[in-house]
Design a protein around this motif. Structure first.
Motif, short mmCIF file in Angstrom:
data_model
loop_
_atom_site.label_atom_id
_atom_site.label_comp_id
_atom_site.label_asym_id
_atom_site.label_seq_id
_atom_site.Cartn_x
_atom_site.Cartn_y
_atom_site.Cartn_z
N GLY A 239 69.87 -15.28 -9.59
CA GLY A 239 70.42 -16.74 -9.35
C GLY A 239 71.72 -16.64 -8.56
O GLY A 239 72.19 -15.50 -8.43
N LEU A 240 72.23 -17.75 -8.45
CA LEU A 240 73.57 -17.83 -7.74
C LEU A 240 74.63 -17.25 -8.59
O LEU A 240 75.71 -16.98 -8.12
CB LEU A 240 73.85 -19.19 -7.74
CG LEU A 240 73.05 -20.14 -6.66
CD1 LEU A 240 73.46 -21.49 -6.27
CD2 LEU A 240 73.12 -19.31 -5.18
N ASP B 102 77.60 -10.53 -6.02
CA ASP B 102 76.99 -9.02 -5.86
C ASP B 102 76.10 -8.98 -4.91
O ASP B 102 76.17 -7.96 -3.89
CB ASP B 102 75.94 -8.72 -7.13
CG ASP B 102 76.97 -8.56 -8.28
OD1 ASP B 102 77.91 -8.35 -8.33
OD2 ASP B 102 76.36 -8.97 -9.62
N LEU B 103 75.31 -9.98 -4.37
CA LEU B 103 74.72 -10.03 -3.30
C LEU B 103 75.67 -9.86 -1.96
O LEU B 103 75.32 -8.94 -0.93
CB LEU B 103 73.83 -11.24 -3.09
CG LEU B 103 73.03 -11.59 -1.89
CD1 LEU B 103 72.06 -10.77 -1.48
CD2 LEU B 103 72.35 -13.03 -1.81
N VAL B 104 76.61 -10.80 -1.95
CA VAL B 104 77.56 -10.68 -0.88
C VAL B 104 78.20 -9.38 -0.93
O VAL B 104 78.35 -8.89 0.40
CB VAL B 104 78.70 -11.80 -1.12
CG1 VAL B 104 79.59 -11.49 0.10
CG2 VAL B 104 78.05 -13.14 -0.87
N VAL C 225 75.89 -6.85 1.07
CA VAL C 225 75.52 -7.02 2.27
C VAL C 225 76.96 -6.62 3.01
O VAL C 225 76.86 -6.20 4.35
CB VAL C 225 75.29 -8.51 2.89
CG1 VAL C 225 73.76 -8.87 2.35
CG2 VAL C 225 76.28 -9.53 2.33
N GLU C 226 78.11 -6.77 2.36
CA GLU C 226 79.26 -6.40 3.20
C GLU C 226 79.43 -5.03 3.22
O GLU C 226 79.87 -4.26 4.12
CB GLU C 226 80.48 -6.79 2.26
CG GLU C 226 80.81 -8.46 2.44
CD GLU C 226 82.00 -8.92 2.06
OE1 GLU C 226 82.35 -8.37 1.02
OE2 GLU C 226 82.21 -10.05 2.22
N ARG C 227 79.08 -4.36 2.41
CA ARG C 227 78.88 -2.73 1.98
C ARG C 227 77.96 -2.30 3.22
O ARG C 227 77.93 -1.09 3.69
CB ARG C 227 78.30 -2.16 0.74
CG ARG C 227 79.46 -2.28 -0.30
CD ARG C 227 78.74 -1.64 -1.68
NE ARG C 227 79.88 -2.05 -2.62
CZ ARG C 227 80.77 -1.03 -3.00
NH1 ARG C 227 80.71 0.19 -2.38
NH2 ARG C 227 81.47 -0.96 -3.91
N GLN D 3 69.84 -14.97 0.34
CA GLN D 3 69.40 -13.59 0.54
C GLN D 3 68.67 -13.11 1.87
O GLN D 3 69.13 -12.15 2.63
CB GLN D 3 68.65 -12.98 -0.54
CG GLN D 3 68.47 -11.42 -0.62
CD GLN D 3 67.46 -11.09 -1.98
OE1 GLN D 3 66.43 -11.60 -1.89
NE2 GLN D 3 68.05 -9.99 -2.56
N GLU D 4 67.61 -14.09 2.06
CA GLU D 4 67.14 -13.99 3.21
C GLU D 4 67.50 -14.28 4.68
O GLU D 4 67.53 -13.64 5.56
CB GLU D 4 65.65 -14.72 3.31
CG GLU D 4 64.74 -14.65 4.40
CD GLU D 4 64.22 -13.25 4.96
OE1 GLU D 4 63.98 -12.84 5.79
OE2 GLU D 4 64.05 -12.54 3.66
#
Length: 385
Positions: free
Chosen positions: A262-263, A268-270, A273-275, A304-305
Protein backbone atom coordinates in the motif's frame (compact mmCIF):
# COMPACT_ATOMS: atom_id res chain seq x y z
CA UNK A 1 -36.22 -38.09 -23.19
CA UNK A 2 -39.04 -36.10 -24.80
CA UNK A 3 -39.80 -38.95 -27.24
CA UNK A 4 -39.91 -41.41 -24.35
CA UNK A 5 -42.37 -39.22 -22.45
CA UNK A 6 -44.55 -38.87 -25.55
CA UNK A 7 -44.61 -42.64 -26.01
CA UNK A 8 -45.61 -43.09 -22.37
CA UNK A 9 -48.39 -40.51 -22.81
CA UNK A 10 -49.77 -42.24 -25.90
CA UNK A 11 -49.71 -45.61 -24.15
CA UNK A 12 -51.56 -44.14 -21.16
CA UNK A 13 -54.18 -42.50 -23.41
CA UNK A 14 -54.68 -45.75 -25.30
CA UNK A 15 -55.16 -47.63 -22.02
CA UNK A 16 -57.68 -45.03 -20.81
CA UNK A 17 -59.55 -45.20 -24.11
CA UNK A 18 -59.70 -49.04 -24.01
CA UNK A 19 -60.78 -49.06 -20.37
CA UNK A 20 -63.47 -46.45 -21.03
CA UNK A 21 -64.73 -48.43 -24.02
CA UNK A 22 -64.98 -51.62 -21.97
CA UNK A 23 -66.73 -49.77 -19.14
CA UNK A 24 -69.23 -48.04 -21.41
CA UNK A 25 -70.11 -51.14 -23.43
CA UNK A 26 -70.28 -53.27 -20.29
CA UNK A 27 -72.60 -50.79 -18.58
CA UNK A 28 -74.80 -50.60 -21.64
CA UNK A 29 -75.07 -54.37 -21.97
CA UNK A 30 -75.91 -54.78 -18.28
CA UNK A 31 -78.88 -52.41 -18.49
CA UNK A 32 -82.39 -53.79 -18.49
CA UNK A 33 -84.08 -53.87 -21.82
CA UNK A 34 -82.59 -53.99 -25.29
CA UNK A 35 -78.84 -53.50 -25.64
CA UNK A 36 -77.17 -50.68 -27.53
CA UNK A 37 -77.89 -50.34 -31.20
CA UNK A 38 -75.13 -50.64 -33.82
CA UNK A 39 -75.16 -46.86 -34.21
CA UNK A 40 -74.64 -46.40 -30.47
CA UNK A 41 -71.80 -48.92 -30.50
CA UNK A 42 -70.12 -47.02 -33.36
CA UNK A 43 -70.54 -43.72 -31.53
CA UNK A 44 -69.06 -45.29 -28.40
CA UNK A 45 -66.07 -46.60 -30.35
CA UNK A 46 -65.46 -43.19 -31.91
CA UNK A 47 -65.83 -41.31 -28.62
CA UNK A 48 -63.43 -43.65 -26.80
CA UNK A 49 -60.93 -43.62 -29.66
CA UNK A 50 -61.03 -39.81 -29.69
CA UNK A 51 -59.74 -39.81 -26.10
CA UNK A 52 -56.30 -40.75 -27.45
CA UNK A 53 -56.09 -37.21 -28.87
CA UNK A 54 -57.52 -35.46 -25.82
CA UNK A 55 -54.20 -33.89 -24.78
CA UNK A 56 -53.39 -32.46 -28.21
CA UNK A 57 -56.90 -31.19 -28.97
CA UNK A 58 -58.68 -30.92 -25.60
CA UNK A 59 -61.49 -28.56 -26.69
CA UNK A 60 -62.20 -30.35 -29.98
CA UNK A 61 -62.32 -33.77 -28.30
CA UNK A 62 -64.57 -32.33 -25.58
CA UNK A 63 -66.99 -31.03 -28.18
CA UNK A 64 -66.90 -34.32 -30.10
CA UNK A 65 -67.59 -36.50 -27.04
CA UNK A 66 -70.45 -34.21 -25.98
CA UNK A 67 -71.98 -34.44 -29.48
CA UNK A 68 -71.54 -38.23 -29.55
CA UNK A 69 -73.13 -38.51 -26.11
CA UNK A 70 -76.08 -36.34 -27.12
CA UNK A 71 -76.57 -38.22 -30.39
CA UNK A 72 -76.36 -41.61 -28.66
CA UNK A 73 -78.87 -40.49 -26.04
CA UNK A 74 -81.28 -39.36 -28.75
CA UNK A 75 -81.14 -42.81 -30.36
CA UNK A 76 -82.11 -44.77 -27.26
CA UNK A 77 -81.80 -45.21 -23.52
CA UNK A 78 -78.88 -47.62 -23.84
CA UNK A 79 -76.61 -44.76 -24.88
CA UNK A 80 -76.38 -43.25 -21.39
CA UNK A 81 -72.96 -44.71 -20.40
CA UNK A 82 -71.30 -42.97 -23.38
CA UNK A 83 -71.41 -39.89 -21.17
CA UNK A 84 -68.24 -41.25 -19.46
CA UNK A 85 -65.87 -40.26 -22.34
CA UNK A 86 -67.34 -36.76 -22.13
CA UNK A 87 -66.49 -36.59 -18.40
CA UNK A 88 -62.90 -37.70 -19.11
CA UNK A 89 -62.59 -35.15 -21.92
CA UNK A 90 -64.05 -32.48 -19.61
CA UNK A 91 -61.43 -33.20 -16.95
CA UNK A 92 -58.66 -33.14 -19.58
CA UNK A 93 -59.77 -29.77 -20.94
CA UNK A 94 -59.85 -28.25 -17.46
CA UNK A 95 -56.50 -29.83 -16.51
CA UNK A 96 -54.90 -28.50 -19.71
CA UNK A 97 -55.87 -24.92 -18.90
CA UNK A 98 -59.01 -24.71 -21.07
CA UNK A 99 -61.24 -24.06 -18.09
CA UNK A 100 -63.59 -21.48 -19.74
CA UNK A 101 -64.30 -23.87 -22.63
CA UNK A 102 -64.76 -26.75 -20.19
CA UNK A 103 -67.27 -24.74 -18.13
CA UNK A 104 -69.14 -23.79 -21.31
CA UNK A 105 -69.48 -27.39 -22.51
CA UNK A 106 -70.41 -28.56 -19.01
CA UNK A 107 -73.24 -26.02 -18.94
CA UNK A 108 -74.33 -27.14 -22.41
CA UNK A 109 -74.36 -30.77 -21.24
CA UNK A 110 -76.37 -29.91 -18.12
CA UNK A 111 -78.85 -27.87 -20.16
CA UNK A 112 -79.21 -30.78 -22.58
CA UNK A 113 -80.06 -33.14 -19.74
CA UNK A 114 -82.57 -30.65 -18.32
CA UNK A 115 -84.29 -30.30 -21.71
CA UNK A 116 -84.40 -34.05 -22.14
CA UNK A 117 -85.85 -34.57 -18.64
CA UNK A 118 -88.48 -31.90 -19.26
CA UNK A 119 -89.61 -33.85 -22.30
CA UNK A 120 -89.75 -37.10 -20.28
CA UNK A 121 -90.61 -36.14 -16.68
CA UNK A 122 -89.51 -38.79 -14.20
CA UNK A 123 -88.34 -38.38 -10.61
CA UNK A 124 -85.51 -40.85 -10.96
CA UNK A 125 -84.29 -39.22 -14.11
CA UNK A 126 -84.22 -35.82 -12.41
CA UNK A 127 -82.21 -37.22 -9.54
CA UNK A 128 -79.80 -38.79 -12.02
CA UNK A 129 -79.44 -35.48 -13.85
CA UNK A 130 -78.69 -33.67 -10.58
CA UNK A 131 -76.13 -36.34 -9.70
CA UNK A 132 -74.43 -36.04 -13.08
CA UNK A 133 -74.42 -32.23 -12.79
CA UNK A 134 -72.69 -32.59 -9.43
CA UNK A 135 -70.15 -34.88 -10.99
CA UNK A 136 -69.49 -32.36 -13.76
CA UNK A 137 -68.90 -29.58 -11.23
CA UNK A 138 -66.57 -31.82 -9.25
CA UNK A 139 -64.69 -32.77 -12.43
CA UNK A 140 -64.28 -29.10 -13.33
CA UNK A 141 -63.00 -28.30 -9.82
CA UNK A 142 -60.50 -31.16 -9.81
CA UNK A 143 -59.36 -30.35 -13.36
CA UNK A 144 -58.91 -26.67 -12.48
CA UNK A 145 -56.89 -27.54 -9.40
CA UNK A 146 -54.77 -29.91 -11.47
CA UNK A 147 -54.03 -27.12 -13.94
CA UNK A 148 -53.10 -24.69 -11.17
CA UNK A 149 -50.87 -27.28 -9.54
CA UNK A 150 -49.11 -28.00 -12.82
CA UNK A 151 -48.67 -24.30 -13.49
CA UNK A 152 -47.28 -23.75 -10.00
CA UNK A 153 -44.84 -26.65 -10.32
CA UNK A 154 -43.79 -25.45 -13.78
CA UNK A 155 -43.17 -21.97 -12.40
CA UNK A 156 -41.16 -23.36 -9.49
CA UNK A 157 -39.11 -25.48 -11.90
CA UNK A 158 -38.55 -22.50 -14.19
CA UNK A 159 -37.44 -20.35 -11.29
CA UNK A 160 -35.10 -23.10 -10.13
CA UNK A 161 -33.59 -23.33 -13.62
CA UNK A 162 -33.21 -19.55 -13.81
CA UNK A 163 -31.62 -19.49 -10.36
CA UNK A 164 -29.23 -22.26 -11.40
CA UNK A 165 -28.31 -20.41 -14.59
CA UNK A 166 -27.86 -17.23 -12.58
CA UNK A 167 -25.56 -19.01 -10.13
CA UNK A 168 -23.55 -20.49 -12.98
CA UNK A 169 -23.28 -17.10 -14.70
CA UNK A 170 -22.31 -15.46 -11.42
CA UNK A 171 -19.72 -18.15 -10.81
CA UNK A 172 -18.24 -17.66 -14.29
CA UNK A 173 -18.21 -13.89 -13.79
CA UNK A 174 -16.47 -14.21 -10.44
CA UNK A 175 -13.94 -16.63 -11.90
CA UNK A 176 -13.18 -14.23 -14.77
CA UNK A 177 -12.85 -11.32 -12.37
CA UNK A 178 -10.52 -13.35 -10.15
CA UNK A 179 -8.35 -14.37 -13.10
CA UNK A 180 -8.14 -10.76 -14.26
CA UNK A 181 -7.23 -9.63 -10.75
CA UNK A 182 -4.48 -12.24 -10.49
CA UNK A 183 -3.25 -11.29 -13.97
CA UNK A 184 -3.03 -7.63 -12.95
CA UNK A 185 -1.18 -8.48 -9.76
CA UNK A 186 1.29 -10.72 -11.58
CA UNK A 187 1.85 -8.12 -14.26
CA UNK A 188 2.41 -5.31 -11.79
CA UNK A 189 4.75 -7.33 -9.57
CA UNK A 190 6.82 -8.88 -12.34
CA UNK A 191 6.90 -5.93 -14.74
CA UNK A 192 8.19 -3.50 -12.11
CA UNK A 193 10.90 -5.72 -10.68
CA UNK A 194 12.00 -7.07 -14.06
CA UNK A 195 12.29 -3.50 -15.33
CA UNK A 196 14.52 -2.64 -12.36
CA UNK A 197 16.67 -5.70 -13.07
CA UNK A 198 16.93 -4.87 -16.76
CA UNK A 199 17.86 -1.24 -16.16
CA UNK A 200 20.55 -1.93 -13.56
CA UNK A 201 21.97 -4.96 -15.32
CA UNK A 202 22.10 -2.98 -18.55
CA UNK A 203 23.87 -0.12 -16.81
CA UNK A 204 26.38 -2.50 -15.20
CA UNK A 205 27.07 -4.21 -18.52
CA UNK A 206 27.59 -0.84 -20.17
CA UNK A 207 30.17 0.19 -17.57
CA UNK A 208 32.01 -3.08 -18.08
CA UNK A 209 32.10 -2.89 -21.89
CA UNK A 210 32.29 0.81 -22.76
CA UNK A 211 36.05 0.57 -23.30
CA UNK A 212 36.89 3.69 -21.35
CA UNK A 213 39.44 3.69 -18.59
CA UNK A 214 37.68 3.73 -15.23
CA UNK A 215 38.88 3.68 -11.70
CA UNK A 216 38.64 0.07 -10.44
CA UNK A 217 37.26 1.23 -7.12
CA UNK A 218 34.46 3.25 -8.75
CA UNK A 219 33.67 0.37 -11.09
CA UNK A 220 33.59 -2.02 -8.16
CA UNK A 221 31.21 0.23 -6.21
CA UNK A 222 28.87 0.64 -9.23
CA UNK A 223 28.76 -3.11 -9.79
CA UNK A 224 28.13 -3.80 -6.11
CA UNK A 225 25.30 -1.28 -6.08
CA UNK A 226 23.82 -2.70 -9.30
CA UNK A 227 23.95 -6.26 -8.00
CA UNK A 228 22.44 -5.15 -4.70
CA UNK A 229 19.54 -3.50 -6.52
CA UNK A 230 19.07 -6.60 -8.67
CA UNK A 231 19.13 -8.86 -5.61
CA UNK A 232 16.59 -6.69 -3.78
CA UNK A 233 14.35 -6.53 -6.84
CA UNK A 234 14.43 -10.31 -7.16
CA UNK A 235 13.69 -10.71 -3.46
CA UNK A 236 10.78 -8.26 -3.63
CA UNK A 237 9.43 -9.96 -6.73
CA UNK A 238 9.55 -13.35 -5.05
CA UNK A 239 7.86 -12.09 -1.90
CA UNK A 240 5.03 -10.33 -3.73
CA UNK A 241 4.67 -13.20 -6.17
CA UNK A 242 4.18 -15.65 -3.29
CA UNK A 243 1.62 -13.33 -1.72
CA UNK A 244 -0.24 -13.01 -5.04
CA UNK A 245 -0.26 -16.73 -5.73
CA UNK A 246 -1.61 -17.31 -2.23
CA UNK A 247 -5.13 -16.80 -3.58
CA UNK A 248 -4.73 -20.03 -5.56
CA UNK A 249 -4.14 -22.15 -2.47
CA UNK A 250 -6.58 -24.79 -1.33
CA UNK A 251 -9.32 -23.59 1.00
CA UNK A 252 -7.96 -25.65 3.92
CA UNK A 253 -4.43 -24.23 3.64
CA UNK A 254 -3.33 -21.38 5.83
CA UNK A 255 -3.65 -18.02 4.09
CA UNK A 256 -0.69 -15.71 3.80
CA UNK A 257 -0.33 -13.28 6.67
CA UNK A 258 1.93 -10.88 4.80
CA UNK A 259 0.40 -7.40 4.53
CA UNK A 260 -0.74 -6.27 1.12
CA UNK A 261 1.37 -3.50 -0.44
CA UNK A 262 0.00 0.00 0.00
CA UNK A 263 0.96 3.65 0.11
CA UNK A 264 2.76 3.04 3.40
CA UNK A 265 5.45 1.37 1.26
CA UNK A 266 5.59 4.26 -1.18
CA UNK A 267 9.02 5.41 0.01
CA UNK A 268 10.39 1.88 -0.49
CA UNK A 269 8.96 1.86 -4.01
CA UNK A 270 10.48 5.24 -4.82
CA UNK A 271 13.81 4.16 -3.36
CA UNK A 272 13.77 1.04 -5.56
CA UNK A 273 13.17 2.94 -8.80
CA UNK A 274 15.75 5.55 -7.83
CA UNK A 275 18.31 2.80 -7.31
CA UNK A 276 17.44 1.71 -10.85
CA UNK A 277 18.50 5.15 -12.07
CA UNK A 278 15.20 7.07 -12.12
CA UNK A 279 15.02 10.27 -10.07
CA UNK A 280 11.52 10.75 -8.62
CA UNK A 281 10.30 14.01 -7.11
CA UNK A 282 7.52 13.08 -4.72
CA UNK A 283 4.81 15.33 -3.32
CA UNK A 284 2.08 14.09 -0.96
CA UNK A 285 -0.76 16.23 0.39
CA UNK A 286 -3.18 15.15 3.08
CA UNK A 287 -3.33 12.11 5.32
CA UNK A 288 -3.57 8.51 4.03
CA UNK A 289 -5.06 7.19 7.27
CA UNK A 290 -8.66 6.99 5.97
CA UNK A 291 -7.81 5.10 2.79
CA UNK A 292 -9.61 1.69 2.57
CA UNK A 293 -7.40 -1.33 1.98
CA UNK A 294 -8.54 -1.99 -1.60
CA UNK A 295 -8.04 1.67 -2.56
CA UNK A 296 -4.62 1.66 -0.86
CA UNK A 297 -3.54 -1.38 -2.89
CA UNK A 298 -4.89 0.04 -6.16
CA UNK A 299 -3.12 3.36 -5.57
CA UNK A 300 0.18 1.61 -4.88
CA UNK A 301 -0.11 -0.55 -7.99
CA UNK A 302 -1.01 2.42 -10.20
CA UNK A 303 2.01 4.39 -8.96
CA UNK A 304 4.21 1.32 -9.38
CA UNK A 305 3.08 0.71 -12.95
CA UNK A 306 3.33 4.38 -13.93
CA UNK A 307 6.92 4.65 -12.61
CA UNK A 308 7.79 1.37 -14.31
CA UNK A 309 6.54 2.76 -17.63
CA UNK A 310 8.71 5.84 -17.17
CA UNK A 311 11.76 3.68 -16.50
CA UNK A 312 11.06 1.47 -19.51
CA UNK A 313 9.79 3.87 -22.15
CA UNK A 314 10.86 7.45 -21.42
CA UNK A 315 14.18 9.00 -22.50
CA UNK A 316 14.36 11.04 -19.32
CA UNK A 317 15.62 9.74 -15.99
CA UNK A 318 13.32 12.02 -14.01
CA UNK A 319 9.69 11.75 -13.00
CA UNK A 320 7.25 13.69 -10.83
CA UNK A 321 4.84 11.94 -8.47
CA UNK A 322 2.00 13.83 -6.81
CA UNK A 323 -0.55 12.27 -4.46
CA UNK A 324 -3.33 14.28 -2.88
CA UNK A 325 -5.82 12.94 -0.35
CA UNK A 326 -9.06 14.87 -0.64
CA UNK A 327 -12.25 14.45 1.38
CA UNK A 328 -13.67 11.72 -0.86
CA UNK A 329 -10.95 10.87 -3.39
CA UNK A 330 -7.29 10.00 -3.79
CA UNK A 331 -5.71 11.86 -6.72
CA UNK A 332 -2.55 10.45 -8.30
CA UNK A 333 -0.41 12.07 -10.97
CA UNK A 334 2.80 10.63 -12.45
CA UNK A 335 4.53 12.70 -15.10
CA UNK A 336 7.82 12.65 -16.98
CA UNK A 337 9.26 15.24 -19.32
CA UNK A 338 10.97 12.78 -21.67
CA UNK A 339 10.79 13.21 -25.40
CA UNK A 340 9.44 9.71 -25.91
CA UNK A 341 6.12 8.59 -24.45
CA UNK A 342 4.55 5.16 -24.17
CA UNK A 343 2.71 4.73 -27.48
CA UNK A 344 1.43 1.21 -26.81
CA UNK A 345 -1.01 1.13 -23.87
CA UNK A 346 -0.30 -2.57 -23.32
CA UNK A 347 -1.50 -4.49 -20.29
CA UNK A 348 -0.07 -2.02 -17.79
CA UNK A 349 -2.29 0.95 -18.57
CA UNK A 350 -5.21 -1.40 -19.18
CA UNK A 351 -4.64 -2.90 -15.74
CA UNK A 352 -4.54 0.55 -14.13
CA UNK A 353 -7.86 1.44 -15.73
CA UNK A 354 -9.43 -1.83 -14.65
CA UNK A 355 -8.31 -1.27 -11.05
CA UNK A 356 -9.73 2.25 -10.98
CA UNK A 357 -12.98 1.28 -12.71
CA UNK A 358 -13.58 -1.57 -10.26
CA UNK A 359 -13.48 1.00 -7.43
CA UNK A 360 -15.64 3.57 -9.23
CA UNK A 361 -12.69 5.73 -10.22
CA UNK A 362 -10.92 6.56 -13.46
CA UNK A 363 -7.47 6.68 -15.05
CA UNK A 364 -6.28 8.78 -17.96
CA UNK A 365 -2.92 8.31 -19.64
CA UNK A 366 -1.36 10.14 -22.56
CA UNK A 367 1.10 12.77 -23.74
CA UNK A 368 1.27 15.99 -21.72
CA UNK A 369 1.94 19.53 -22.84
CA UNK A 370 5.74 19.52 -22.62
CA UNK A 371 6.21 16.44 -24.77
CA UNK A 372 6.32 13.96 -21.93
CA UNK A 373 3.81 11.42 -20.69
CA UNK A 374 1.31 11.72 -17.87
CA UNK A 375 -0.83 9.31 -15.88
CA UNK A 376 -3.69 10.71 -13.79
CA UNK A 377 -5.90 8.62 -11.53
CA UNK A 378 -8.85 9.33 -9.25
CA UNK A 379 -9.88 6.71 -6.69
CA UNK A 380 -12.95 7.19 -4.46
CA UNK A 381 -12.17 6.72 -0.75
CA UNK A 382 -15.23 4.69 0.23
CA UNK A 383 -15.58 1.15 1.41
CA UNK A 384 -16.22 -1.37 -1.37
CA UNK A 385 -18.00 -4.69 -0.96
Amino acid sequence: MRLHRRSQGLALDAAIAATTLALVLGSALMQDGPGPSPAQVILTLLACAALMLRRRFPVAILAFTLAASALSGSIGDSGGPIFIPFIIALFTAAAEGRLPAAVLFAVVGIMGMILRNSAEPDQGTEEGAILIAGWLVAVLAVGGMTWKTRAFLAEVEQRALEAERSREADGRRRAIEERMRIARELHDVLAHNISVVNVRSGAALFHLTDGRSRDPGDLHDELVEALTVIRNAGRDAGRELRATLGVLRQADEEASTAPAPGLARLLDLVDTVERAGLKVRTTMEGSPQRVPAEVDLAAFRIVQEALTNVARHADTRQATLRIRFELDDVLIQVENAGARACRDPGYGIQGMRERATALGGEVSAGPCGDGGFQVRARLPMREHA
